[in-house]
Design an enzyme around this catalytic site. Structure first.
Site, PDB file in Angstrom:
ATOM      1  N   CYS A  79       0.831  -1.209   0.000  1.00  0.00           N
ATOM      2  CA  CYS A  79       0.000   0.000   0.000  1.00  0.00           C
ATOM      3  C   CYS A  79       0.865   1.258   0.000  1.00  0.00           C
ATOM      4  O   CYS A  79       1.528   1.574   0.997  1.00  0.00           O
ATOM      5  CB  CYS A  79      -0.926  -0.027   1.224  1.00  0.00           C
ATOM      6  SG  CYS A  79      -1.814   1.510   1.517  1.00  0.00           S
ATOM      7  N   CYS A  82      -0.079   3.942   2.599  1.00  0.00           N
ATOM      8  CA  CYS A  82       0.309   3.486   3.942  1.00  0.00           C
ATOM      9  C   CYS A  82       1.741   3.906   4.246  1.00  0.00           C
ATOM     10  O   CYS A  82       2.071   4.275   5.386  1.00  0.00           O
ATOM     11  CB  CYS A  82       0.183   1.962   4.056  1.00  0.00           C
ATOM     12  SG  CYS A  82      -1.482   1.322   3.846  1.00  0.00           S
TER      13      CYS A  82
END
Length: 318
Positions: A79, A82
């Site tokens: 991600c 993230c």
């Protein structure tokens, strides 16, 4: 008698005064045990950033949340956002020095937790305070916004649960100052609400607010007590029929929205009044708008459903 611990949230409700009181008591008991253990050399200061999985979630998050707010960062290696957000959260955890603990959960390895929290996408940030969960935000938010959310979380933890943080690993941090005893008038208001004495609870909460207008717990208690008083004795079927038959009747929509909220249908209550504001004008519109703002107070300003409804209201008004 109306219940005090109304369901106001899809995960676990931080807006219920009774739940807050019970959680506060449990948190105080847990802190007392921790203090005894630390005195016996059994407990060590906690780390501020921890990796958590399903096996140790109860110990590392739920139990720890009785002493300090635990912020959960749901992330994954693949991600990209993230990787932008996680370093910000980790740095802020160090900067806040024990006011909250950051728990990092890899969603690929912990699908059960991912599903239990109802995460729709990552990064997603939640908090757990005194065993109760609260969605904070989703996506790689700007640092200033993250700070504002964390400050609100810490305020909620202190005012509603008496949780003020922990010492940091290595002994560099300090234990938070002892919490002042609960206001006896506020305690009396809670007791009146528990006993079903809604008029007495309302007056007691107003007494607290007359001396301390910024008392969040008293504001919340007053809003809930007034809501419960309004729905006492209402015939739910009749109220809903009147609202369906008279969409332009503001008072009918207000009564139905109150019942929606008490029944835990938060979005329905908000949507009903936003629609009423949209279809009315003048004093009727203002009455619907003001009542919607009052219902926001019942749920709590930091609830994402309140944030969404405020946006919808603004679009209708402007």
């Amino acid at each position: 008698m109306q219940p005090r611990n109304m369901s106001m949230s899809g995960v676990v409700d931080l807006a219920a005064v009774k739940a807050a009181g019970e959680a506060k008591q449990k948190a105080e008991e847990a802190r007392a045990r921790a203090a005894r253990q630390q005195g016996e050399g059994q407990a060590a200061p906690v780390s501020l950033v921890i990796d958590v999985d399903e096996a140790d979630f109860e110990r590392e998050v739920l139990q720890r949340s009785t002493q300090v707010p635990v912020v959960i960062d749901f992330w994954a290696e693949w991600c990209g956002p993230c990787k932008q957000l996680s370093p910000v959260l980790e740095r802020l955890a160090q900067e806040y020095a024990g006011r909250f603990v950051l728990a990092k959960i890899d969603v690929d390895r912990n699908q059960m937790l991912f599903q239990q929290f109802g995460v729709q996408g990552i990064p997603a940030v939640f908090a757990v305070v005194a065993g109760q969960a609260l969605p904070l935000f989703q996506g790689a938010a700007p640092e200033q916004q993250v700070r504002e959310v964390l400050d609100q979380l810490i305020q909620v933890a202190e005012q509603r649960f008496g949780i003020t943080g922990v010492s940091v690993e290595g002994g560099e941090g300090e234990q938070a100052a002892p919490r002042a005893p609960e206001d006896p008038v506020l305690a009396a208001a809670h007791s009146a609400l528990d006993a079903g004495d809604l008029a007495g609870a309302i007056q007691a909460y107003r007494n607290v607010l007359s001396d301390n207008p910024g008392n969040t717990e008293a504001k919340l208690g007053l809003a809930q007590a007034e809501l419960l008083q309004r729905v006492q004795g209402l015939d739910a079927a009749r109220v809903r029929k009147e609202a369906a038959d008279n969409p332009a009747d503001v008072q009918a929509q207000i009564r139905a929205a109150d019942l929606d909220l008490v029944g835990g249908h938060v979005e329905d209550a908000f949507g009903r009044l936003v629609d009423t504001v949209k279809r009315t004008a003048g004093e009727d519109r203002d009455a619907a708008r003001v009542h919607l703002l009052e219902l926001f107070e019942v749920v709590g300003a930091d609830d994402p459903r309140v944030v969404a409804a405020r946006g919808a209201l603004a679009r209708v008004l402007f």
